[in-house]
Design a protein around this motif. Structure first.
Motif, PDB file in Angstrom:
ATOM      1  N   ARG A   1      34.437 -27.704 -47.430  1.00 46.27           N
ATOM      2  CA  ARG A   1      33.864 -28.148 -48.702  1.00 46.27           C
ATOM      3  C   ARG A   1      33.015 -27.050 -49.329  1.00 46.27           C
ATOM      4  N   ASN A   2      32.746 -27.236 -50.618  1.00 47.97           N
ATOM      5  CA  ASN A   2      31.781 -26.375 -51.296  1.00 47.97           C
ATOM      6  C   ASN A   2      30.392 -26.969 -51.092  1.00 47.97           C
ATOM      7  N   VAL A   3      29.555 -26.239 -50.421  1.00 47.82           N
ATOM      8  CA  VAL A   3      28.233 -26.781 -50.088  1.00 47.82           C
ATOM      9  C   VAL A   3      27.156 -25.939 -50.758  1.00 47.82           C
ATOM     10  N   VAL A   4      26.188 -26.615 -51.377  1.00 45.02           N
ATOM     11  CA  VAL A   4      24.972 -25.928 -51.817  1.00 45.02           C
ATOM     12  C   VAL A   4      23.823 -26.436 -50.956  1.00 45.02           C
ATOM     13  N   VAL A   5      23.118 -25.497 -50.348  1.00 44.76           N
ATOM     14  CA  VAL A   5      21.910 -25.855 -49.607  1.00 44.76           C
ATOM     15  C   VAL A   5      20.732 -25.502 -50.500  1.00 44.76           C
TER      16      VAL A   5
ATOM     17  N   ALA B   1      28.730 -34.274 -61.570  1.00 47.96           N
ATOM     18  CA  ALA B   1      29.943 -34.363 -60.765  1.00 47.96           C
ATOM     19  C   ALA B   1      30.434 -32.957 -60.440  1.00 47.96           C
ATOM     20  N   GLY B   2      30.503 -32.618 -59.162  1.00 46.45           N
ATOM     21  CA  GLY B   2      31.072 -31.346 -58.732  1.00 46.45           C
ATOM     22  C   GLY B   2      30.178 -30.143 -58.916  1.00 46.45           C
ATOM     23  N   SER B   3      28.951 -30.339 -59.365  1.00 48.93           N
ATOM     24  CA  SER B   3      28.081 -29.156 -59.484  1.00 48.93           C
ATOM     25  C   SER B   3      26.610 -29.528 -59.293  1.00 48.93           C
ATOM     26  N   VAL B   4      25.884 -28.509 -58.876  1.00 46.92           N
ATOM     27  CA  VAL B   4      24.443 -28.643 -58.642  1.00 46.92           C
ATOM     28  C   VAL B   4      23.746 -27.722 -59.628  1.00 46.92           C
ATOM     29  N   LEU B   5      22.693 -28.235 -60.261  1.00 46.74           N
ATOM     30  CA  LEU B   5      21.995 -27.444 -61.269  1.00 46.74           C
ATOM     31  C   LEU B   5      20.709 -26.878 -60.675  1.00 46.74           C
TER      32      LEU B   5
ATOM     33  N   ALA C   1      24.666 -23.546 -63.022  1.00 48.31           N
ATOM     34  CA  ALA C   1      25.390 -24.634 -62.351  1.00 48.31           C
ATOM     35  C   ALA C   1      26.174 -24.030 -61.186  1.00 48.31           C
ATOM     36  N   LEU C   2      25.977 -24.583 -59.998  1.00 50.27           N
ATOM     37  CA  LEU C   2      26.671 -24.084 -58.806  1.00 50.27           C
ATOM     38  C   LEU C   2      27.687 -25.135 -58.371  1.00 50.27           C
ATOM     39  N   GLU C   3      28.932 -24.695 -58.176  1.00 48.96           N
ATOM     40  CA  GLU C   3      29.986 -25.617 -57.775  1.00 48.96           C
ATOM     41  C   GLU C   3      29.649 -26.218 -56.404  1.00 48.96           C
ATOM     42  N   ALA C   4      29.757 -27.539 -56.305  1.00 49.01           N
ATOM     43  CA  ALA C   4      29.408 -28.156 -55.019  1.00 49.01           C
ATOM     44  C   ALA C   4      29.992 -29.548 -54.909  1.00 49.01           C
ATOM     45  N   ASP C   5      30.475 -29.905 -53.704  1.00 52.16           N
ATOM     46  CA  ASP C   5      30.743 -31.313 -53.466  1.00 52.16           C
ATOM     47  C   ASP C   5      29.880 -31.865 -52.333  1.00 52.16           C
ATOM     48  N   LEU C   6      29.035 -31.018 -51.782  1.00 52.99           N
ATOM     49  CA  LEU C   6      28.007 -31.506 -50.847  1.00 52.99           C
ATOM     50  C   LEU C   6      26.720 -30.742 -51.136  1.00 52.99           C
ATOM     51  N   LEU C   7      25.643 -31.480 -51.277  1.00 52.32           N
ATOM     52  CA  LEU C   7      24.326 -30.868 -51.507  1.00 52.32           C
ATOM     53  C   LEU C   7      23.453 -31.162 -50.295  1.00 52.32           C
ATOM     54  N   VAL C   8      22.879 -30.098 -49.739  1.00 53.01           N
ATOM     55  CA  VAL C   8      21.993 -30.269 -48.586  1.00 53.01           C
ATOM     56  C   VAL C   8      20.565 -29.994 -49.036  1.00 53.01           C
TER      57      VAL C   8
END
Ligand SMILES: Cc1cc2nc3c(=O)[nH]c(=O)nc-3n(C[C@H](O)[C@H](O)[C@H](O)COP(=O)(O)O)c2cc1C
Ligand code: SF4
Length: 642
Positions: free
Chosen positions: A489-493, A559-563, A575-582
């Motif tokens: 997955r695309n993950v942003v921590v 949806a699909g991104s973290v700001l 905006a960072l592409e992500a489907d999981l945010l930690v």
């Protein structure tokens, strides 16, 4: 068993009673450039524990080499009485006492006002951002005389030896390192300065043992060594160098740098001279093996002794399971970097030898209930039981260790967690502490144990931000550490930078096959960690291909991104592409049981560690220890405390 470790060793005119060495380390127990009463107590504790040789910390040979306001001034008249006082406390225990003669050259740790930086050549240095001036010939001669004077002072103080620091890229190493010595005069010859120093020191203090410390992983040191060793009585080997981030990590390497890291580099430095080797040797059995294998003649176990001054005595008596083992967390060197007195995460008495005596058996045996088996609760249980109280330790999880145990899921923290748990398991056994794991303690459960005093060490939980994160799946870093799986997955921590939770989860998720972006909301990655751990984390994550977004603070998710927004220019959003945010955004203290017991009972309550406000394991252990001491003396008067 451990026969070699306890075989005496001759170093020039001096005989060491055994081969365990406390190598030079700054204690910051120095005032006005002289040893304090705490300095004496600190080293006497290690001498009483049976260490064979103590090499006192880096001691300036010249005013231009005072590394910090807490550096011993080896050149001063007053140092003779100061070192004499140390000798009077250390040598009666049979321990031999040397001092390290030091000049950092272009390496300056001190903050402003700094003295002018001096070096063989004007080559700026990265880590401390120092821009030195080239020493003039007469200044070099004056420095050589400084070494001689400091050695004469050591002799006058009754010490047994001196060691010239030529390790870690400090001044003598700057002379023999080709990139740092571009001189065209006679001092351009690589070993000339150090040989001049050695000759001057020998002449000034002919009766003392004389050694040189080198970095075993330095190519320049390997080349210089054959010329140098013929002039001295011993060689001491360390690792690392001061001028770069990665190099400095080697000076006091934390795990996961493997145990006995020094062992692999001693070969080229072996010869008929005694060799002392230090770095990550924490186990006396391993130390014995290094001696048996001929890797060295004596073993520096510096942090091992910072943690447990009684290590040599326990090892000699075969009480290996009673050792308090160093976990390699580097809080000790963090204190040096912060300019505060030395301390140890696991041993609250280190640096406090005078203020915090060992627990005495209590006159009245009390029933102490400790809630929470993280570092604060473990320390409380160990301290109270060592004073003879009946202790019951309650822990919600099915294992001890608290947040450190949770962090232990990540490779960078596995050893710390394992060793800490092992240390406390032993202390709990010795103290006959009743341990209940998997025990969710509410007020009724605690009071049912009829305690005379309760120590609450109930820790913290992750902070939940008040942000709209509906667009992506969001989990806490703690859940990742607890095994929350994710693959491909695309993950942003989102990491606030104050602790290791974000770094650890980025590491784990990357290894599990996710594409990981670490969005760091502070000025530097791992800002709240000790710099050596931060350096290792940065190295590890960059090598693993984790993308790092600096200065990026979480503001929301679609949806699909973290700001994220830039912490310096909040109007700059990405905006960072992500489907999981930690989420790794700090912690909040657990207070529920504190409030429940305080309002619903009159039992004597004491609090310790993160439930007071989340901090590091060092504070937790100290507060747990102090809380247990107060709990052991508690009357039935309500005495909540911090
Ligand atoms: C708090 C602290 C201060 C240190 N200061 C010095 C020093 O003054 N001179 C030196 O050569 N090494 C210094 N060192 C490095 C130690 O001598 C030793 O090489 C290092 O801690 C690795 O050994 P260990 O794993 O047994 O601790 C210091 C280490 C620590 C922990
Ligand atoms: S503070 Fe950590 S690294 Fe330093 S001696 Fe103590 S346990 Fe070891």
């Amino acid at each position: 068993m451990l026969q070699q470790l306890f075989t005496p060793l001759r170093i020039g005119p001096v005989q060491l009673p055994n081969r365990i060495v406390s190598t030079a380390h700054q204690t910051t127990l120095v005032q006005d450039h002289l040893p304090t009463a705490d300095f004496l107590a600190y080293h006497e504790a290690r001498a009483r524990g049976g260490v064979g040789l103590i090499v006192l910390e880096a001691t300036a040979v010249h005013p231009s080499g005072l590394l910090t306001p807490h550096t011993l001034a080896g050149y001063s008249d007053e140092i003779v009485a100061g070192l004499g006082r140390v000798a009077a406390r250390v040598q009666p225990h049979g321990t031999r006492l040397f001092v390290q003669l030091f000049h950092g050259g272009r390496e300056q740790i001190a903050s402003a006002p700094r003295p002018p930086a001096l070096a063989p050549s004007p080559v700026p240095t990265l880590r401390f951002h120092t821009e030195p001036r080239a020493l003039e010939g007469h200044e070099i001669r004056s420095l050589v005389q400084g070494y001689a004077r400091a050695a004469a002072n050591a002799a006058a103080a009754g010490l047994d030896g001196v060691e010239i620091s030529a390790a870690h890229n400090y001044l003598p190493a700057q002379f023999f390192t080709p990139e740092l010595n571009r001189r065209a005069d006679e001092w351009g010859e690589p070993t000339r300065f150090l040989l001049a120093v050695v000759a001057a020191v020998r002449e000034a203090a002919p009766a003392l043992a004389l050694g040189i410390r080198l970095s075993g992983d330095s190519e320049a040191a390997r080349e210089a060594a054959p010329t140098l060793v013929r002039q001295v009585d011993y060689l001491s080997l360390a690792l690392g160098e001061s001028s770069t981030y990665v190099g400095s990590t080697g000076i006091v390497p934390p795990p996961p740098v493997p145990e006995n890291a020094i062992a692999t580099v001693t070969g080229p430095f072996r010869g008929p001279w005694p060799l002392i080797a230090a770095s990550r040797v924490v186990d006396p059995v391993e130390a014995e093996r290094l001696l048996e294998e001929g890797r060295c003649d004596a073993v520096g176990m510096t942090r091992a002794l910072i943690t447990d001054p009684e290590l040599p005595r326990k090892a000699r008596e075969g009480r290996l399971e009673d050792l308090l083992r160093c976990i390699g967390c580097n809080a000790c060197i963090a204190h040096y970097h912060a300019g505060t007195p030395i301390a140890c995460t696991q041993n609250p008495r280190t640096g406090r030898e005078r203020m915090l005596p060992a627990p005495e058996k209590a006159r009245e045996r009390r029933r102490v209930v400790v809630v929470g088996a993280g570092p604060a609760g473990l320390a409380a249980a160990a301290e109270a039981s060592a004073a003879g109280h009946r202790v019951h330790l309650l822990e919600r999880e099915d294992r001890i260790g608290g947040q450190l145990a949770r962090a232990g899921a990540a490779p960078m923290h596995a050893e710390v967690a394992r060793t800490l748990a092992r240390n406390y398991e032993r202390l709990l056994v010795l103290g006959e502490v009743e341990v209940s794991t998997g025990a969710e303690a509410d007020a009724a459960a605690v009071l049912a144990l009829e305690p005379d005093a309760v120590v609450l060490a109930i820790g913290a939980r992750p902070y939940v931000p008040d942000l709209d994160l509906a667009g992506v799946e969001a989990v806490q870093a703690w859940e990742i550490l607890a095994g929350h799986g994710s693959r491909g997955r695309n993950v942003v921590v989102a990491d606030w930078g104050g602790d290791a939770a974000g770094l650890a989860s980025a590491d784990l998720l990357n290894a599990a096959g996710n594409v990981v972006t670490l969005a760091v909301g502070s000025a530097a990655l791992g800002e709240g960690l000790h710099q050596y751990q931060r350096n290792l984390y940065a190295q590890r994550l960059y090598r693993a291909g984790v993308r790092i977004e600096h200065h990026a603070e979480l503001v929301g998710a679609d949806a699909g991104s973290v700001l994220v927004r830039n912490v310096f220019a909040p109007d700059v959003e990405t905006a960072l592409e992500a489907d999981l945010l930690v989420l790794a955004l700090g912690r909040v203290p657990e207070r529920g049981l504190v409030e429940e017991l305080a309002s619903g009972s009159d039992v004597a309550l004491f609090e310790a560690g993160d439930c007071l406000s989340p901090r590091s394991a060092e504070e937790a252990v100290l507060e747990g220890t102090l809380a247990a001491r107060r709990a052991g003396q508690a009357t039935d008067v309500r005495s909540p405390s911090g």
